[in-house]
Enzyme design. Structure first.
Site, PDB file in Angstrom:
ATOM      1  CD  GLU A 178      -0.586   7.478  44.791  1.00  0.00           C
ATOM      2  OE1 GLU A 178       0.056   6.583  44.229  1.00  0.00           O
ATOM      3  OE2 GLU A 178      -1.656   7.937  44.324  1.00  0.00           O
ATOM      4  CD  GLU A 297      -1.644  11.755  42.222  1.00  0.00           C
ATOM      5  OE1 GLU A 297      -2.017  10.766  41.550  1.00  0.00           O
ATOM      6  OE2 GLU A 297      -0.522  11.845  42.754  1.00  0.00           O
TER       7      GLU A 297
END
Ligand code: AHR
Length: 516
Positions: A178, A297
């Site tokens: 991320e 995720e």
């Protein structure tokens, strides 16, 4: 009663079910590792501190691949802190979750745990505070046989700690986590990240040319840079990487259950968007190889209203070791949503080749455990476990003709959401199906073109329990409140499957089939 007619045809398939689609995620966060999978001194722990009650539930859940060690945690992590004699390992601050990391559990312990759990490892490297040198050192430490500085250190550390000394043989690697997010330690622009990922990938593949690499995609579809981030990152890395990542978390907002139940519509569109971007870069760059998606995720997550844009996660107060963090208790509605999210992943099995539900134990997880206490299955355990166990062979293209239900977020959507897999060698066809209607049961039939259904070998459904409501969850003192029950209103007639699904439910029906 709503109705839905589903049709499969043996001539139309999407892809072979990707083995890695049923992945999970273990992050050094909250109580996922400590008091989750690892708790020395627990009555169920073995000599290595691995909780065997949790291990048994992990095996039953059936993840095929587990991402480790983060998540946001990895962007400030020094992997060297987690190897070598435990008493020599430094205790550090984890800035991502404001906790204290003892490093009592590290890479060797995870490799041993993963081998016992029979899961493939997906190792994430730190591209937040670290770079090319640490990345290639880690690949050498993990995978090189022996005779070099890092590989011999692995053997020495394995001998010193009684953990494995053999090459870990880790094939799958995430190039950071991320890094498009301002909350991430070492947040970068797409160009900064793209160049670093490209050079790290090159160096890692020079150490071990057989590894597969995942570039970081957008943290979610609402990121202002979604689309341009993937385009820029892939323009730098297309030849070096094999996958680009996607992350998505869903929750019910303000009691709008209808929209929440339809979030697979969002997941479908998100995946289609990333596929388009990948293919645009492929065409413009005249590349012949194909980059696919690692949806590494995804889950339901009730993110706190206190979170801000810069810090969209709850973090711990003070500096504690393994505090309780985001231990969401999942209810019936969440389980139906998780079922439909898995349908979406399967529908896109031609391009989504890896997917990891976040996370495995305690932290937004299908498995819960208490320190010194029991371990149990949350409601979302069930659709994952059944799909991971039964989705085999080919994913079939499914024509869905369903009555619609209204939603605020997506307009009218199909009341019934489903996917089908067909294992020709085993003679099994499995229908995974959800009724997203909140009030009405659904009459569903499945027409099989080119296949002859001879028997129903199993039929189960997860629905609102008799003594409960759609918010009923499995808690420490009611561990089995929500689960799968036999689906009784189901039958075969003229080669067609018929069933009635209760309102807001998720079901799985397995048929014996032969070519017609
Ligand atoms: O899974 C919890 C967190 O969510 C991860 O650490 C991060 O990558 C994501 O934002």
């Amino acid at each position: 009663m709503t109705t839905a007619h589903l049709t499969v045809d043996r001539a139309f398939t999407v892809a072979e079910v990707p083995h890695r689609l049923f992945g999970s995620f273990v992050e050094h966060m909250g109580r996922c590792v400590y008091t989750g999978i690892h708790e020395p001194g627990h009555p169920q722990a073995d000599s290595r501190g691995f909780r065997q009650d949790v291990m048994q539930l992990v095996r039953e859940l059936g993840p095929t691949v587990v991402r480790y060690p983060g998540g946001n945690f990895v962007s400030g992590y020094r992997w060297e802190d987690g190897v070598g004699p435990v008493e020599d390992r430094p205790v550090r601050i984890d800035g991502a979750w404001h906790t204290v990391e003892t490093n009592a559990f590290g890479l060797h312990e995870f490799v041993d745990w993963a081998r016992e759990a029979d899961v493939e490892i997906m190792e994430a490297i730190n591209l937040g505070t670290r770079g090319v040198e640490e990345a290639r050192a880690l690949v050498e430490y993990a995978n090189h046989p022996h005779g070099t500085y890092w590989s011999d250190l692995r053997r020495k550390n394995g001998a010193a700690t009684g953990t494995t000394q053999d090459p870990f043989d880790i094939k799958l690697w995430c190039l950071g986590n991320e890094l498009d997010g301002p909350w991430q330690i070492g947040h970068k622009t797409a160009d900064e990240y793209g160049r670093l990922a490209q050079e790290s990938a090159k160096a890692m593949k020079l150490v071990d040319p057989d590894i597969e690499l995942v570039a970081v995609g957008s943290s979610n579809r609402r990121m202002p840079t979604f689309g341009s981030w993937e385009h820029t990152v892939l323009s730098h890395t297309y030849e070096e990487v094999d996958y680009i990542s996607m992350h998505a978390y869903y929750q019910e907002h303000d009691g709008d259950a209808a929209s929440f139940l339809a979030e697979a519509v969002d997941m479908d569109a998100f995946i289609d968007g990333v596929v388009s971007t990948i293919d645009a870069v492929k065409a413009a760059g005249k590349h012949s190889k194909q980059v696919d998606i690692s949806f590494d995720e995804w889950n339901v997550w009730y993110q706190s209203g206190l979170d801000t844009e810069d810090q969209p996660h709850q973090v711990a107060k003070g500096w504690q070791k393994h505090p309780r963090l985001i231990e969401d208790a999942y209810n019936v509605t969440d389980a139906v949503v998780v079922g439909t999210l898995l349908h979406s992943l399967l529908r896109h099995g031609d391009r989504v080749k890896i997917a990891n539900q976040a996370q495995l134990v305690n932290v937004i997880a299908p498995i819960r455990s208490e320190e010194d206490g029991p371990a149990w299955r949350q409601s979302i355990f069930w659709p994952f476990a059944r799909i991971a166990a039964k989705a085999r062979g080919q994913i079939m293209r499914l024509a869905v003709d369903s009555e619609q239900v209204p939603t605020q977020k997506f307009g009218d959507v199909d009341a019934v959401d489903a996917t089908v897999t067909w294992d020709e060698a085993a003679g099994k066809l499995v229908l995974f199906v959800a009724n997203r209607g909140l009030e009405e049961a659904a009459d569903v039939d499945l027409n099989l073109n080119g296949l002859q259904a001879t028997a129903i070998s199993s039929a189960e459904v997860l629905a609102v329990p008799e003594r409960g409501d759609r918010l009923t969850a499995n808690l420490v003192d009611s561990q089995d409140a929500v689960g799968l029950k036999p689906l009784t209103d189901v039958g075969l007639q003229d080669g067609r499957l018929h069933m009635t699904l209760p309102a807001m439910s998720w079901g799985v029906v397995e048929l014996d089939v032969a070519a017609a």
